[in-house]
Every structure is written in C-alpha cells, then in structure tokens.
Design a protein around this motif. Structure first.
Motif, mmCIF file in Angstrom:
data_model
loop_
_atom_site.group_PDB
_atom_site.id
_atom_site.type_symbol
_atom_site.label_atom_id
_atom_site.label_comp_id
_atom_site.label_asym_id
_atom_site.label_seq_id
_atom_site.Cartn_x
_atom_site.Cartn_y
_atom_site.Cartn_z
ATOM 1 N N ASP A 198 42.581 39.965 -10.694
ATOM 2 C CA ASP A 198 42.717 41.360 -11.488
ATOM 3 C C ASP A 198 41.347 41.704 -12.065
ATOM 4 O OD1 ASP A 198 41.982 39.144 -13.305
ATOM 5 O OD2 ASP A 198 43.482 39.640 -14.546
ATOM 6 N N GLN A 199 40.233 41.258 -11.339
ATOM 7 C CA GLN A 199 38.868 41.690 -11.802
ATOM 8 C C GLN A 199 38.439 43.003 -11.204
ATOM 9 O OE1 GLN A 199 35.666 38.740 -11.435
ATOM 10 N NE2 GLN A 199 34.170 40.483 -11.503
ATOM 11 N N ASP A 200 38.071 44.045 -12.234
ATOM 12 C CA ASP A 200 37.455 45.140 -11.829
ATOM 13 C C ASP A 200 36.239 45.165 -10.980
ATOM 14 O OD1 ASP A 200 36.147 47.768 -11.212
ATOM 15 O OD2 ASP A 200 37.688 48.576 -13.047
ATOM 16 N N LEU A 201 36.464 45.309 -9.693
ATOM 17 C CA LEU A 201 35.148 45.020 -8.751
ATOM 18 C C LEU A 201 34.184 46.087 -9.025
ATOM 19 C CD1 LEU A 201 37.192 44.361 -5.547
ATOM 20 C CD2 LEU A 201 36.031 42.703 -7.005
ATOM 21 N N PHE A 202 34.310 47.166 -9.309
ATOM 22 C CA PHE A 202 33.335 48.266 -9.680
ATOM 23 C C PHE A 202 32.812 47.994 -10.977
ATOM 24 C CE2 PHE A 202 36.096 49.753 -6.529
ATOM 25 C CZ PHE A 202 35.428 50.004 -5.473
ATOM 26 N N ALA A 203 33.563 47.878 -12.047
ATOM 27 C CA ALA A 203 33.143 47.759 -13.418
ATOM 28 C C ALA A 203 32.099 46.463 -13.465
ATOM 29 C CB ALA A 203 34.336 47.773 -14.080
ATOM 30 N N SER A 204 32.570 45.567 -12.743
ATOM 31 C CA SER A 204 31.608 44.218 -12.781
ATOM 32 C C SER A 204 30.141 44.205 -11.929
ATOM 33 C CB SER A 204 32.466 43.186 -12.253
ATOM 34 O OG SER A 204 32.654 43.266 -10.633
ATOM 35 N N GLY A 205 30.117 45.620 -11.197
ATOM 36 C CA GLY A 205 29.187 45.486 -10.493
ATOM 37 C C GLY A 205 28.816 44.916 -8.990
ATOM 38 N N VAL B 235 41.586 43.040 -6.434
ATOM 39 C CA VAL B 235 42.245 42.494 -5.068
ATOM 40 C C VAL B 235 43.710 42.872 -5.403
ATOM 41 C CG1 VAL B 235 42.956 40.324 -4.199
ATOM 42 C CG2 VAL B 235 40.635 40.760 -4.864
ATOM 43 N N ASP B 236 44.225 42.684 -6.674
ATOM 44 C CA ASP B 236 45.750 43.053 -6.941
ATOM 45 C C ASP B 236 46.089 44.398 -6.416
ATOM 46 O OD1 ASP B 236 46.292 40.538 -7.962
ATOM 47 O OD2 ASP B 236 46.092 41.236 -10.107
ATOM 48 N N ARG B 237 45.238 45.570 -6.680
ATOM 49 C CA ARG B 237 45.683 46.865 -6.335
ATOM 50 C C ARG B 237 45.369 46.826 -4.694
ATOM 51 N NH1 ARG B 237 42.871 50.980 -10.576
ATOM 52 N NH2 ARG B 237 44.218 50.072 -12.459
ATOM 53 N N MET B 238 44.443 46.246 -4.026
ATOM 54 C CA MET B 238 44.360 46.237 -2.617
ATOM 55 C C MET B 238 45.494 45.955 -2.090
ATOM 56 S SD MET B 238 40.301 45.785 -1.711
ATOM 57 C CE MET B 238 39.932 44.693 -3.313
ATOM 58 N N THR B 239 46.211 44.639 -2.438
ATOM 59 C CA THR B 239 47.318 43.899 -2.124
ATOM 60 C C THR B 239 48.507 45.001 -2.173
ATOM 61 O OG1 THR B 239 46.299 41.963 -2.680
ATOM 62 C CG2 THR B 239 48.914 41.902 -2.292
ATOM 63 N N GLU B 240 48.462 45.633 -3.284
ATOM 64 C CA GLU B 240 49.825 46.622 -3.502
ATOM 65 C C GLU B 240 49.772 47.577 -2.465
ATOM 66 O OE1 GLU B 240 49.414 47.879 -7.529
ATOM 67 O OE2 GLU B 240 49.804 45.703 -8.243
ATOM 68 N N LEU B 241 48.244 47.972 -2.260
ATOM 69 C CA LEU B 241 48.154 49.148 -1.234
ATOM 70 C C LEU B 241 48.613 48.840 0.256
ATOM 71 C CD1 LEU B 241 47.038 51.925 -0.435
ATOM 72 C CD2 LEU B 241 44.831 50.970 -0.073
ATOM 73 N N VAL B 242 48.158 47.482 0.592
ATOM 74 C CA VAL B 242 48.366 46.902 2.001
ATOM 75 C C VAL B 242 49.929 46.912 2.054
ATOM 76 C CG1 VAL B 242 48.255 44.992 3.530
ATOM 77 C CG2 VAL B 242 46.224 46.068 2.317
ATOM 78 N N THR B 243 50.667 46.208 1.092
ATOM 79 C CA THR B 243 52.009 46.157 1.028
ATOM 80 C C THR B 243 53.032 47.372 1.252
ATOM 81 O OG1 THR B 243 51.814 44.165 -0.365
ATOM 82 C CG2 THR B 243 54.009 45.095 -0.308
ATOM 83 N N ARG B 244 52.281 48.549 0.482
ATOM 84 C CA ARG B 244 53.044 49.705 0.726
ATOM 85 C C ARG B 244 52.974 50.282 1.792
ATOM 86 N NH1 ARG B 244 50.634 54.553 -0.360
ATOM 87 N NH2 ARG B 244 49.220 53.696 -1.850
#
Length: 85
Positions: free
Chosen positions: A29-36, A71-80
């Motif tokens: 659930d870590q924001d990859l962009f906000a974390s740099g 990672v969670d959002r990418m997982t949701e995207l691939v699932t969909r």
C-alpha cells in the motif's frame, strides 16, 4: 483461455520486480511516487513489465499514474484487465 490468478499471484511478481530494481521491500500500500521510489521514467518500465508478465495491454484510461501508485492498485488493474480478456 485466460488462467485465473490470485491477488498474490499478481502482487508477488510486481513486488519482486520493484525489490530487484529499487533494492527496497515495498509494502503493497506504499505510494511509490510520493515516496520517491519510482520516477516517471521508471513508471514506463513498470508498465511494460506488468504488460509482459501478465499478458495484458494497458491503454487509454487505464494508462494513468494512479493505477501504478501502489502494488495494490497494480494488482487491481491486472485483475480487472484479465477479467475483461
């Protein structure tokens, strides 16, 4: 026929790719962009990796940074995307 994948089947390879490239264990659930950890250039590599690994095409409205923020959002995207295949 599309093979059914669990969330773990999707998140695992994405997390492994991120760990290999960034040398950091990234919480799902870590924001990859906000974390740099991820730049816009690396985001393009991530998109290609997801497309090739999961045999999906990411186009149009799906090609948004928000779909790659965690990672969670990418997982949701691939699932969909795989469900619609």
């Amino acid at each position: 026929m599309t093979v059914e994948l669990t969330s773990a089947d999707i998140a695992g390879p994405i997390s492994a790719f991120l760990r290999e490239r960034t040398k950091v264990d990234v919480p799902a659930d870590q924001d990859l962009f906000a974390s740099g950890l991820v730049s816009s250039i690396f985001a393009m590599e991530l998109i290609v990796h997801v497309e090739q690994t999961f045999d999906v095409a990411i186009t149009g409205a799906d090609l948004r940074l928000d779909n790659f923020r965690t990672v969670d959002r990418m997982t949701e995207l691939v699932t969909r995307l795989r469900a619609g295949a």
